[in-house]
Design an enzyme around this catalytic site. Sequence first.
Site, PDB file in Angstrom:
ATOM      1  N   HIS A 306       0.848  -1.192   0.000  1.00 48.07           N
ATOM      2  CA  HIS A 306       0.000   0.000   0.000  1.00 48.07           C
ATOM      3  C   HIS A 306       0.878   1.235   0.000  1.00 48.07           C
ATOM      4  O   HIS A 306       1.946   1.230   0.613  1.00 48.07           O
ATOM      5  CB  HIS A 306      -0.900   0.015   1.246  1.00 48.07           C
ATOM      6  CG  HIS A 306      -2.060   0.927   1.112  1.00 48.07           C
ATOM      7  ND1 HIS A 306      -1.987   2.264   1.406  1.00 48.07           N
ATOM      8  CD2 HIS A 306      -3.320   0.696   0.688  1.00 48.07           C
ATOM      9  CE1 HIS A 306      -3.157   2.812   1.170  1.00 48.07           C
ATOM     10  NE2 HIS A 306      -3.985   1.892   0.736  1.00 48.07           N
ATOM     11  N   ASP A 363      -7.893  -5.629   0.223  1.00 48.14           N
ATOM     12  CA  ASP A 363      -8.358  -6.479  -0.878  1.00 48.14           C
ATOM     13  C   ASP A 363      -7.898  -7.923  -0.775  1.00 48.14           C
ATOM     14  O   ASP A 363      -8.304  -8.757  -1.577  1.00 48.14           O
ATOM     15  CB  ASP A 363      -7.857  -5.901  -2.216  1.00 48.14           C
ATOM     16  CG  ASP A 363      -8.505  -4.561  -2.525  1.00 48.14           C
ATOM     17  OD1 ASP A 363      -9.695  -4.431  -2.267  1.00 48.14           O
ATOM     18  OD2 ASP A 363      -7.801  -3.662  -3.008  1.00 48.14           O
TER      19      ASP A 363
HETATM   20  N1  CMC Z   1       4.179  -7.517  -4.752  1.00 50.52           N
HETATM   21  C1  CMC Z   1       5.514  -7.471  -4.948  1.00 50.52           C
HETATM   22  N2  CMC Z   1       6.254  -6.355  -4.818  1.00 50.52           N
HETATM   23  C2  CMC Z   1       5.611  -5.224  -4.498  1.00 50.52           C
HETATM   24  C3  CMC Z   1       4.220  -5.194  -4.283  1.00 50.52           C
HETATM   25  C4  CMC Z   1       3.501  -6.406  -4.413  1.00 50.52           C
HETATM   26  N3  CMC Z   1       2.173  -6.433  -4.227  1.00 50.52           N
HETATM   27  N4  CMC Z   1       3.825  -3.930  -3.971  1.00 50.52           N
HETATM   28  C5  CMC Z   1       4.947  -3.185  -4.002  1.00 50.52           C
HETATM   29  N5  CMC Z   1       6.021  -3.965  -4.302  1.00 50.52           N
HETATM   30  C6  CMC Z   1       7.420  -3.515  -4.381  1.00 50.52           C
HETATM   31  C7  CMC Z   1       7.675  -2.760  -5.671  1.00 50.52           C
HETATM   32  O1  CMC Z   1       8.153  -3.619  -6.688  1.00 50.52           O
HETATM   33  C8  CMC Z   1       8.697  -1.737  -5.239  1.00 50.52           C
HETATM   34  O2  CMC Z   1       9.955  -2.382  -5.203  1.00 50.52           O
HETATM   35  P1  CMC Z   1      11.303  -1.500  -5.551  1.00 50.52           P
HETATM   36  O3  CMC Z   1      11.367  -0.435  -4.503  1.00 50.52           O
HETATM   37  O4  CMC Z   1      12.385  -2.517  -5.460  1.00 50.52           O
HETATM   38  O5  CMC Z   1      11.087  -0.963  -6.930  1.00 50.52           O
HETATM   39  C9  CMC Z   1       8.332  -1.423  -3.795  1.00 50.52           C
HETATM   40  O6  CMC Z   1       7.609  -2.584  -3.316  1.00 50.52           O
HETATM   41  C10 CMC Z   1       7.430  -0.189  -3.646  1.00 50.52           C
HETATM   42  O7  CMC Z   1       6.320  -0.358  -4.531  1.00 50.52           O
HETATM   43  P2  CMC Z   1       5.689   0.837  -5.381  1.00 50.52           P
HETATM   44  O8  CMC Z   1       4.940   0.253  -6.529  1.00 50.52           O
HETATM   45  O9  CMC Z   1       6.750   1.841  -5.687  1.00 50.52           O
HETATM   46  O10 CMC Z   1       4.706   1.441  -4.295  1.00 50.52           O
HETATM   47  P3  CMC Z   1       3.418   2.310  -4.549  1.00 50.52           P
HETATM   48  O11 CMC Z   1       3.131   2.988  -3.272  1.00 50.52           O
HETATM   49  O12 CMC Z   1       3.595   3.154  -5.764  1.00 50.52           O
HETATM   50  O13 CMC Z   1       2.295   1.217  -4.902  1.00 50.52           O
HETATM   51  C11 CMC Z   1       0.509  -0.348  -4.648  1.00 50.52           C
HETATM   52  C12 CMC Z   1       1.315   0.789  -3.985  1.00 50.52           C
HETATM   53  C13 CMC Z   1      -0.701  -0.658  -3.785  1.00 50.52           C
HETATM   54  C14 CMC Z   1       0.016   0.125  -6.034  1.00 50.52           C
HETATM   55  C15 CMC Z   1       1.410  -1.598  -4.791  1.00 50.52           C
HETATM   56  O14 CMC Z   1       1.807  -2.038  -3.511  1.00 50.52           O
HETATM   57  C16 CMC Z   1       0.721  -2.731  -5.567  1.00 50.52           C
HETATM   58  O15 CMC Z   1       0.768  -2.747  -6.793  1.00 50.52           O
HETATM   59  N6  CMC Z   1       0.048  -3.685  -4.844  1.00 50.52           N
HETATM   60  C17 CMC Z   1      -0.732  -4.720  -5.503  1.00 50.52           C
HETATM   61  C18 CMC Z   1      -2.076  -4.174  -5.901  1.00 50.52           C
HETATM   62  C19 CMC Z   1      -3.006  -3.971  -4.716  1.00 50.52           C
HETATM   63  O16 CMC Z   1      -3.153  -4.847  -3.852  1.00 50.52           O
HETATM   64  N7  CMC Z   1      -3.689  -2.820  -4.691  1.00 50.52           N
HETATM   65  C20 CMC Z   1      -4.695  -2.501  -3.656  1.00 50.52           C
HETATM   66  C21 CMC Z   1      -4.263  -1.385  -2.763  1.00 50.52           C
HETATM   67  S1  CMC Z   1      -5.306  -1.217  -1.304  1.00 50.52           S
HETATM   68  C22 CMC Z   1      -6.907  -0.866  -1.877  1.00 50.52           C
HETATM   69  C23 CMC Z   1      -7.024   0.281  -2.807  1.00 50.52           C
HETATM   70  O17 CMC Z   1      -6.291   1.266  -2.755  1.00 50.52           O
HETATM   71  O18 CMC Z   1      -7.925   0.233  -3.639  1.00 50.52           O
END
Ligand code: CMC
Length: 428
Positions: A306, A363
Site C-alpha cells: 500500500h 483487498d
Molecule cells: N508484490 C511485490 N512487490 C511489491 C508489491 C507487491 N504487491 N507492492 C509493491 N512492491 C514492491 C515494488 O516492486 C517496489 O519495489 P522496488 O522499490 O524494489 O522498486 C516497492 O515494493 C514499492 O512499490 P511501489 O509500486 O513503488 O509502491 P506504490 O506505493 O507506488 O504502490 C501499490 C502501492 C498498492 C500500487 C502496490 O503495492 C501494488 O501494486 N500492490 C498490488 C495491488 C493492490 O493490492 N492494490 C490494492 C491497494 S489497497 C486498496 C485500494 O487502494 O484500492
Amino acid sequence: MSENQASLTAGGNSVDMPIKSGTIGPDVIDIRKLYGQTGMFTYDPGFTSTASCDSAITYIDGDEGVLLHRGYPIGQLAEHSSFMEVSYLLLNGELPSSQELADFSRTITRHTMLHEQLATFYRGFRRDAHPMAIMCGVVGALSAFYHDSTDIADPTHRKISSHRLIAKMPTIAAMAYKYSVGQPFVYPDNKLSYTGNFLKMTFGVPAEEYEVIPAVEKAMDRIFILHADHEQNASTSTVRLAGSSGANPFACIAAGIACLWGPAHGGANEAALNMLKEIGTPDRIQHYIDRAKDKNDPFRLMGFGHRVYKNYDPRATVMQSTVREVFAALNVQDPLFETALRLEEIALSDPYFAEKKLFPNVDFYSGIILSAIGFPTTMFTVLFALARTVGWVAQWNEMISDPGQKIGRPRQLYTGPTARDYVPLSDR
Ligand code: CMC
C-alpha cells in the site's frame, strides 16, 4: 526563519514558506507562492510527498496502521456501527442520534428506485460486459435523468444528489449483476435495511420469497463500512479533480468509478482472488513469491502492499476475522482461505516483503468472503464502488463547500521538443 516557516533557496532566491499543522499527522509546507517567487515548480509524480487539500473526514497513520473516520477508529466502527451510521458520520461529521439515524435511513431508502427508463439503458450493453463498465456508463448517465439536483452551488441540490447517489448505487450494482446472468431486475424493498435490500436485489428472484440471512447481511454491511472512505486515494482524488471544474456530482462519481477499476486500486480485490485461484494449493505458493520478487517479472502479489500503510492494513485484520464468521454462518469452507493464510505467513517471513514493508491490504481477504456469499469475481470492484460512493460524495461536498476552492491544475516538467518550424508535408 520563525518556527512555523520553511526556507528554501532556489534559483538564487531564498523563499520563506509557511508550515501548516493539522490536528494530527505530518505538517505541510505551503508552497503556493513558490512559483511566483522562484519561477520553479515542485516535482512529485505520483504525489508521494504532496498534500492536495485540507480535509476533516478521514485520517490514516500508515506507519502505525491507524485509520480514523471523523476521529473514530475503523475497528470500533466495524464492530459496533452500521454502514448507514458511518455514512451519516462521513457526510455530517458527527455520529447521529437515534432520530437522526432513522431520518437519514428513511431518506436513503426512499431514493433507492431508479428512473424506469434506465432499465432500457442497461439493455444496450452486451450481456458479457464487465459490470464495472456498466457502472461507469449508468452512473455517468444519472445526470441525464436527475438534472433537477445538479446545481452544485446550491447546498440543497448537493444534498439531494448525494442522497440519490448513495441510495441508488445498490440498485445500479444489483441490476448490473442481474443483467449479466440474464435474470429479471428486482425492485428495491423498503422494508429491508440498506444492505439487506442490496442482497435481495442481487440474489432474489421473483419466483421465490427471498430471506436475508442476518449473519451475511451483517458481514456485507461491515465490508461496506471497511470500504466507505480512505482519505485522498486515487479515485477520491479523481472525484475531487473532476469536481473542481464544477462538473456535476454524477459525472464526478462516474470518474471515480473509472479510476477505482484499475488493478492497483479497487480492481485488486478481483485480481487477488484470481491470483489465489491460480496459485491453488499451498505447495505452489513459493513459486509465486519468487515471481513477485523477480524484477524481470511484472507479477505482483495482489492484495499486498500500500502507498500509505507500511504496517498491517487495519481493514485487512477485520476482513480476516469476517471470513471465519461468514464460513460459520453459511457452513462452508474454501480451501483458498488456507492458501491465503499460508501465503500471508510465507510473505511476512520473507525479507523482501519485510524490508519493503508490504502487508496484506483490504483487498487480500475480501474476495474470499464475497465469493462465499455468492458474488462472481467481476462484481467485487462494483461492491467497492458501491461502498466508496459515500466517501467520494463526502469529499466532493467538503471541497465544493470550501469558499476558497479552485480548479485543480497541476503543472509539469516539460521534456518534449523545443519550438520548431512546421515542415510542409511535401518536404517530409
Ligand atoms: N508484490 C511485490 N512487490 C511489491 C508489491 C507487491 N504487491 N507492492 C509493491 N512492491 C514492491 C515494488 O516492486 C517496489 O519495489 P522496488 O522499490 O524494489 O522498486 C516497492 O515494493 C514499492 O512499490 P511501489 O509500486 O513503488 O509502491 P506504490 O506505493 O507506488 O504502490 C501499490 C502501492 C498498492 C500500487 C502496490 O503495492 C501494488 O501494486 N500492490 C498490488 C495491488 C493492490 O493490492 N492494490 C490494492 C491497494 S489497497 C486498496 C485500494 O487502494 O484500492
